[in-house]
Write an enzyme that holds these catalytic residues in place. Sequence first.
Site, PDB file in Angstrom:
ATOM      1  N   ASP A 168     -47.553 -24.145  69.038  1.00 16.38           N
ATOM      2  CA  ASP A 168     -46.907 -24.284  70.346  1.00 16.38           C
ATOM      3  C   ASP A 168     -47.820 -23.769  71.457  1.00 16.38           C
ATOM      4  O   ASP A 168     -47.893 -24.361  72.542  1.00 16.38           O
ATOM      5  CB  ASP A 168     -45.591 -23.503  70.389  1.00 16.38           C
ATOM      6  CG  ASP A 168     -44.566 -24.001  69.390  1.00 16.38           C
ATOM      7  OD1 ASP A 168     -44.589 -25.199  69.048  1.00 16.38           O
ATOM      8  OD2 ASP A 168     -43.733 -23.184  68.957  1.00 16.38           O
ATOM      9  N   ASP A 181     -41.515 -20.241  63.437  1.00 20.81           N
ATOM     10  CA  ASP A 181     -41.887 -19.551  64.670  1.00 20.81           C
ATOM     11  C   ASP A 181     -41.977 -18.061  64.383  1.00 20.81           C
ATOM     12  O   ASP A 181     -41.214 -17.529  63.564  1.00 20.81           O
ATOM     13  CB  ASP A 181     -40.850 -19.810  65.767  1.00 20.81           C
ATOM     14  CG  ASP A 181     -40.864 -21.255  66.251  1.00 20.81           C
ATOM     15  OD1 ASP A 181     -41.956 -21.864  66.282  1.00 20.81           O
ATOM     16  OD2 ASP A 181     -39.796 -21.769  66.606  1.00 20.81           O
TER      17      ASP A 181
END
Length: 170
Positions: free
Chosen positions: A144, A125
């Site tokens: 995402d 991330d």
Amino acid sequence: MPNAAGRFGRLGWLWLSVLVLVIDQVSKLHFESSLSMYQQIVVIPDYFSWTLAYNTGAAFSFLADGSGWQRWLFALIAIAVSAVLVVWLKRLGRNETWLAIALALVLGGALGNLYDRIALGHVIDFILVHWQNRWYFPAFNFADSAITVGAVMLALDMFKSKKTGEAVHD
């Protein structure tokens, strides 16, 4: 004899899934090679930063503190969901472009995170949204974002007007 478009439904939209997968992996490679763990590069002060974080769980680090079994559980779920999405895409009609785009976005995002989970044991991330130093949304990535946009499109699709019993998708 049915033509190729009829036989393969909207599988032509798989190019969008591949594009999402490529952008996701290239961006993760860039940020992993450019940042150290949890380092922040402020893009918009008090609101938006680049960072590097590893997530061994699911969304919002769900089950991230597990002993490793969750890696394979989430990988199996992603594989099953991806298979369902491909079949769903194949069965879509010619006029269901909105739905095809939504499914392709979710599929591309799922495959991007699936690759990380299987190859690395965690998802990379790098996007951090925050408000000053008081509130932080969990770090996320391009995959995402694609999943979220696709899911919102799927939800909106449920509310589109209906004509002759069919949903209008374009």
